[in-house]
Design an enzyme around this catalytic site. Structure first.
Site, PDB file in Angstrom:
ATOM      1  N   ASN A 235      38.207  50.408 -53.154  1.00  0.00           N
ATOM      2  CA  ASN A 235      37.840  51.806 -52.956  1.00  0.00           C
ATOM      3  C   ASN A 235      38.990  52.619 -52.389  1.00  0.00           C
ATOM      4  O   ASN A 235      39.179  53.783 -52.733  1.00  0.00           O
ATOM      5  CB  ASN A 235      36.617  51.915 -52.042  1.00  0.00           C
TER       6      ASN A 235
ATOM      7  N   CYS B 217      36.604  58.024 -53.676  1.00  0.00           N
ATOM      8  CA  CYS B 217      36.849  56.742 -54.334  1.00  0.00           C
ATOM      9  C   CYS B 217      35.821  56.516 -55.444  1.00  0.00           C
ATOM     10  O   CYS B 217      36.157  56.086 -56.558  1.00  0.00           O
ATOM     11  CB  CYS B 217      36.825  55.599 -53.331  1.00  0.00           C
TER      12      CYS B 217
END
Length: 316
Positions: free
Chosen positions: A291, A130
């Site tokens: 994320n 992420c």
């Protein structure tokens, strides 16, 4: 007859379930063929079944044994780095293309805004992490303008958005992201840090990119800012919650000032600091889980391009 490419998702946790919702709601080229887990009582498998998606709780072996497995062209792996190694080995004889959302990095790194078309023939492409998906485009935007001897990223995510897989892969996260900052971002040396923020209420994902650059062009700062802003727009096209938090900061480094962590012959003239935030689309996960959203968005964008390639080849 559907022209969509059927996909399977291995991993019925938060990431896999969010990815399923994206495929079902947003994709014009992908079709859910299977949701795969190892927990018969998982929420992800239950939701998939209610939506009419074929399911199995017997892992990759269950997927291979499912009716319709032969029709699946792309397999997303949203498990863990260790599990992906096993899954990739099991799937290898069947010629499926894998989109790996774990930090296993068995295949080449893909960041859609940067190198989407470079690895269309790879059997296994890796979505980095992420933090990598959020920050590598910025590093690349800078390195397109001038040399980047060093780039460091800090990804701060809500602790509540970090599931067991994320927590078990912290070391892989930092190592994989740092390597991708160099290989994809173009920095000579990269470093990555992840912070699990326990704040209540949970905060959305925040990322900081710090880059040391070399260049004497008087217009260099503006060129760097323009390149970063252009790249942010490219990422925002498939991750709508991705944005600059504030104006890009570029400050000169006084001549002769030592810079720790660089080789002795490295020359740097400016420090670039970029603050980003990523708000999730809340298809399944809370909006603060940017994320996870950026991973599933990047993975779907990559799979759509792979599917487009498959369709073009089939009709050629």
């Amino acid at each position: 007859m559907s022209t969509k490419t059927k996909v399977a998702i291995i991993g019925s946790g938060n990431i896999g379930t969010d990815l399923m919702f994206k495929v079902l709601r947003l994709s014009e080229s992908l079709e859910m063929g299977a949701m795969v887990g190892i927990d018969a009582n998982s929420d992800g498998l239950a939701r998939a079944a209610r939506l009419g998606v074929p399911t199995t709780h017997q892992g990759v072996e269950g997927l291979i044994a499912m009716d319709g497995f032969d029709e699946i062209g792309i397999v997303f792996d949203a498990t863990s780095a260790k599990a992906h190694v096993y899954n990739a080995q099991k799937l290898a004889p069947y010629g499926k293309q894998l989109v790996d959302l774990t930090p296993a990095a068995l295949g080449p790194f893909v960041v859609p805004a940067v190198n989407l078309d470079e690895h269309l023939d790879a059997i296994d492409v890796n979505m980095v992490t992420c933090g990598g998906q959020a920050t590598i485009p910025v590093v690349k935007a800078i390195s397109q303008v001038t040399a980047v001897p060093y780039a460091e990223i800090v990804a701060s995510i809500a602790s509540k958005s970090a599931g067991p897989g994320t927590r078990a892969n912290i070391d892989e996260f930092t190592e994989t992201t740092a390597r991708a900052i160099e290989e994809v971002g173009g920095a000579s040396r990269g470093k990555a840090i992840i912070v699990l923020n326990p704040a209540e209420p949970p905060l959305i994902m925040r990322d900081t990119v710090l880059a040391l650059i070399d260049g004497s062009d008087e217009f260099l700062p503006q060129k760097v800012r323009d390149s970063i802003e252009d790249m942010v727009g490219k990422v925002n096209a498939y991750v709508p919650g991705y944005r600059l938090k504030q104006e890009v900061q570029i400050v000169p480094i006084p001549e002769g000032q030592p810079v720790s962590g660089l080789a002795g012959d490295s020359v740097v003239t400016h420090q670039v600091t970029v603050f980003l935030e990523v708000e999730g689309a809340a298809h399944y996960l809370p909006a603060y889980a940017g994320n996870l959203d950026i991973m599933t968005s990047a993975a779907m964008r990559t799979a759509e391009r792979l599917a487009q390639r498959k369709t073009s080849e089939a009709t050629a």
